[in-house]
Enzyme design. Structure first.
Site, PDB file in Angstrom:
ATOM      1  CE  LYS A 151     -14.305 -30.777  -7.790  1.00 50.51           C
ATOM      2  NZ  LYS A 151     -15.370 -31.507  -7.101  1.00 50.51           N
TER       3      LYS A 151
ATOM      4  CE  LYS B 293     -16.638 -30.152 -11.812  1.00 55.22           C
ATOM      5  NZ  LYS B 293     -17.232 -31.389 -11.312  1.00 55.22           N
TER       6      LYS B 293
ATOM      7  CG  ASP C 151     -15.353 -33.973 -10.355  1.00 57.07           C
ATOM      8  OD1 ASP C 151     -15.622 -35.003 -11.004  1.00 57.07           O
ATOM      9  OD2 ASP C 151     -16.226 -33.293  -9.760  1.00 57.07           O
TER      10      ASP C 151
ATOM     11  CG  ASN D 255     -18.668 -33.891 -12.972  1.00 59.42           C
ATOM     12  OD1 ASN D 255     -18.294 -32.715 -12.989  1.00 59.42           O
ATOM     13  ND2 ASN D 255     -19.191 -34.432 -11.894  1.00 59.42           N
TER      14      ASN D 255
ATOM     15  CD  GLU E 276     -15.027 -34.750  -6.977  1.00 61.84           C
ATOM     16  OE1 GLU E 276     -14.129 -34.158  -6.332  1.00 61.84           O
ATOM     17  OE2 GLU E 276     -16.135 -34.244  -7.215  1.00 61.84           O
TER      18      GLU E 276
ATOM     19  CG  ASN F  14     -20.035 -35.165  -6.839  1.00 57.68           C
ATOM     20  OD1 ASN F  14     -18.859 -34.890  -7.035  1.00 57.68           O
ATOM     21  ND2 ASN F  14     -20.998 -34.839  -7.703  1.00 57.68           N
TER      22      ASN F  14
ATOM     23  CG  ASP G  67     -24.344 -30.951  -1.423  1.00 59.75           C
ATOM     24  OD1 ASP G  67     -24.967 -30.267  -0.585  1.00 59.75           O
ATOM     25  OD2 ASP G  67     -24.121 -30.563  -2.585  1.00 59.75           O
TER      26      ASP G  67
ATOM     27  CG  HIS H  71     -21.211 -31.913  -4.718  1.00 56.50           C
ATOM     28  ND1 HIS H  71     -22.455 -31.329  -4.643  1.00 56.50           N
ATOM     29  CD2 HIS H  71     -20.903 -31.969  -6.022  1.00 56.50           C
ATOM     30  CE1 HIS H  71     -22.877 -31.054  -5.869  1.00 56.50           C
ATOM     31  NE2 HIS H  71     -21.959 -31.423  -6.714  1.00 56.50           N
TER      32      HIS H  71
ATOM     33  CG  ASN I  16     -24.513 -28.220  -7.530  1.00 52.36           C
ATOM     34  OD1 ASN I  16     -25.138 -29.079  -6.924  1.00 52.36           O
ATOM     35  ND2 ASN I  16     -23.896 -28.459  -8.666  1.00 52.36           N
TER      36      ASN I  16
HETATM   37  O1  GKR Z   1     -21.021 -26.700 -11.627  1.00 46.25           O
HETATM   38  O2  GKR Z   1     -20.566 -27.655 -13.504  1.00 46.25           O
HETATM   39  C1  GKR Z   1     -20.627 -27.653 -12.280  1.00 46.25           C
HETATM   40  C2  GKR Z   1     -20.184 -28.864 -11.543  1.00 46.25           C
HETATM   41  O3  GKR Z   1     -19.844 -29.883 -12.400  1.00 46.25           O
HETATM   42  C3  GKR Z   1     -21.268 -29.314 -10.622  1.00 46.25           C
HETATM   43  O4  GKR Z   1     -22.509 -29.364 -11.232  1.00 46.25           O
HETATM   44  C4  GKR Z   1     -20.995 -30.630 -10.021  1.00 46.25           C
HETATM   45  O5  GKR Z   1     -22.088 -30.962  -9.257  1.00 46.25           O
HETATM   46  O6  GKR Z   1     -19.371 -29.527  -8.651  1.00 46.25           O
HETATM   47  C5  GKR Z   1     -19.867 -30.666  -9.106  1.00 46.25           C
HETATM   48  C6  GKR Z   1     -19.092 -31.920  -8.930  1.00 46.25           C
HETATM   49  O7  GKR Z   1     -19.385 -32.933  -9.571  1.00 46.25           O
HETATM   50  O8  GKR Z   1     -18.228 -31.929  -8.116  1.00 46.25           O
HETATM   51 MG    MG Z   2     -17.727 -34.039  -8.389  1.00 48.57          MG
END
Ligand code: GKR
Ligand code: MG
Length: 436
Positions: free
Chosen positions: A193, A195, A224, A226, A252, A280, A304, A331, A333
């Site tokens: 995955k 980010k 992902d 976000n 995602e 998520n 989660d 999910h 953190n």
């Molecule tokens: O740790 O920056 C991060 C992630 O973006 C996290 O806060 C998210 O909750 O892992 C996450 C997600 O959206 O999958």
């Molecule tokens: Mg996510």
């Protein structure tokens, strides 16, 4: 057996300068270690979000928890939910909030932290692994994914407490591939995955293509951002990465809100593109699940246990996904081993969970781990359910005390990625959605 005492340990855990559409990770992530000490001298543990908010929420149930029978979790959930009724009526999108900081989830997060600690205590009392207390496992080992991040140089921590920067700066497709090779070699992960939502979409498309080129189709890929993309951009990325993401992977939370996701889905399907959309952010609670199904905005729900309401809630979500024909993933953190083992037991009791779970674990180090024996070990990308009672891990109290010391020294009590971004990268940075 009764709970004699609830103990809360707010801790700080070094974290590297990871990027996401939320901004930049601070040098320390905040967590809370929870203990329930029973009248028979057994201690159950859990790990949850950190900082003032989560600690205050846990403090607010102290008088209800102390004196409680740890088996009586249904009544405790009713008690907590009764306090959340008003909030639950509100809009629940997590678009602007980092998971774990939605005030509307406070009751579910607080319940989960207590539920897991109680189940750990019960498991220890009965001599059975936690997953065996709630119907038993459908798998003995839980697969996790290589969770890649764009990041700046640095391994986290501050002053004379900095951590080694294992992965270095990651801001190009080459560096993404390098970090992935490193992670896969070390942990054996078999799904990947990225980010996203950090660099312009074309650069992130290039990174996913580079990963596919390096790892081949045997490693399903996900990205992902976000919610950093508009509907048009989400469709563009979905189309550009059709071959890479539709093959056991997923797209995602490309854009904000379930309606946006549904529009992306319609447009992709109209082009013959069946890449599943996962979330998520648009789906964060049970009330969202039927909406995800009706609108077809989300095909894979990221569960989660920490904020959906614990292990029991995970199982209910798995059943619901099975009934509705939805996929299920998990999910994550920033977290330590107690949380990782919670996720492992939770995943073990969810038949619908067929994707490798997310984990931030590789981004933390042994210096911060709070369990006896050091970090949880992965076997070929999986965590094996230990043949030990409860969660299967114990607290190393010296390490917990070090985490508490770090926490006390910190000037912040809440995750604020936007503020960190302004402090270290761009003083005018704001979270703009959609950014592209
Ligand atoms: O740790 O920056 C991060 C992630 O973006 C996290 O806060 C998210 O909750 O892992 C996450 C997600 O959206 O999958
Ligand atoms: Mg996510």
């Amino acid at each position: 057996m009764k709970i004699k005492q609830l103990k809360l340990h707010p801790i700080a855990v070094a974290d590297g300068p990871l990027r996401s559409s939320y901004g930049l990770h601070a040098p320390y992530a905040l967590r809370t270690i929870v203990e329930v000490v029973t009248t028979d001298g057994i201690t159950g543990i859990s790990e949850t979000y950190g900082g003032d908010g989560p600690v205050a929420a846990l403090e607010s149930v102290r008088s209800r928890v102390e004196g409680m029978d740890p088996f009586q979790l249904t009544a405790f959930r009713q008690y907590i939910n009764a306090q959340a009724v008003e909030a639950a009526g509100g809009a629940r999108s997590q678009t602007w909030l980092v998971p774990g900081e939605n005030p509307l989830d406070t009751h579910a997060r607080t319940f989960a932290a207590i539920e897991v600690a109680c189940l750990d205590a019960i498991g220890k009392a009965l001599g059975r692994p936690l997953c065996d207390l709630v119907g038993g496992r459908c798998r003995d080992r839980v697969p996790y994914s290589a969770y890649l991040f764009y990041k700046h140089a640095g391994g986290g921590g501050m002053g004379d407490d900095v951590r080694e920067d294992e992965y270095g700066e990651i801001l190009t497709p080459e560096a993404v591939v390098r970090s992935c090779k490193q992670m896969v070699a070390q942990y054996g992960f078999k799904e990947i995955k990225l980010k996203g939502g950090v660099l312009p979409p074309e650069e992130e498309i290039a990174a996913i293509r580079a990963l596919r080129q390096e790892f081949g189709p045997k490693y399903p890929l996900r990205i992902d951002p976000n919610c950093a993309w508009s509907i048009d951009t989400s469709v563009h990325v979905g189309e550009s990465l059709k071959g890479e993401l539709s093959d056991g992977g997923y797209l995602e939370d490309p854009c904000a809100a379930i309606e946006g996701m549904a529009e992306v889905r319609r447009r992709l399907l109209a082009n013959g593109n069946d890449t599943p959309l996962a979330s998520n952010v648009a789906t964060t609670c049970f009330a969202h699940v039927p909406v995800a199904k009706e609108t077809d905005g989300v095909q894979i729900i990221l569960s989660d246990p920490h904020y959906w309401g614990g292990i029991g809630a995970q199982q209910k979500l798995s059943d619901l996904c099975e009934v509705l024909g939805l996929g299920m993933s998990m999910h994550s953190n920033n977290h330590l081993g107690v949380s990782l083992m919670t996720m492992t037991h939770a995943a073990a009791v969810c038949p619908a969970l067929t994707y490798a779970c997310d984990t931030h674990y590789p981004w933390q180090t042994s210096v911060d781990e709070v369990i006896v024996g050091g970090r949880v070990q992965f076997e070929k990308g999986c965590v094996v359910i230990p043949d030990k009672p409860g969660l299967g891990v114990e607290l190393d109290y010296d390490q917990v005390a070090r985490g508490e010391e770090r926490y006390k020294k910190l000037p912040y009590r809440k995750r604020d990625d936007e503020a960190e971004m302004c402090k270290h990268v761009d003083p005018n940075w704001k979270r703009i959605l959609p950014r592209w």
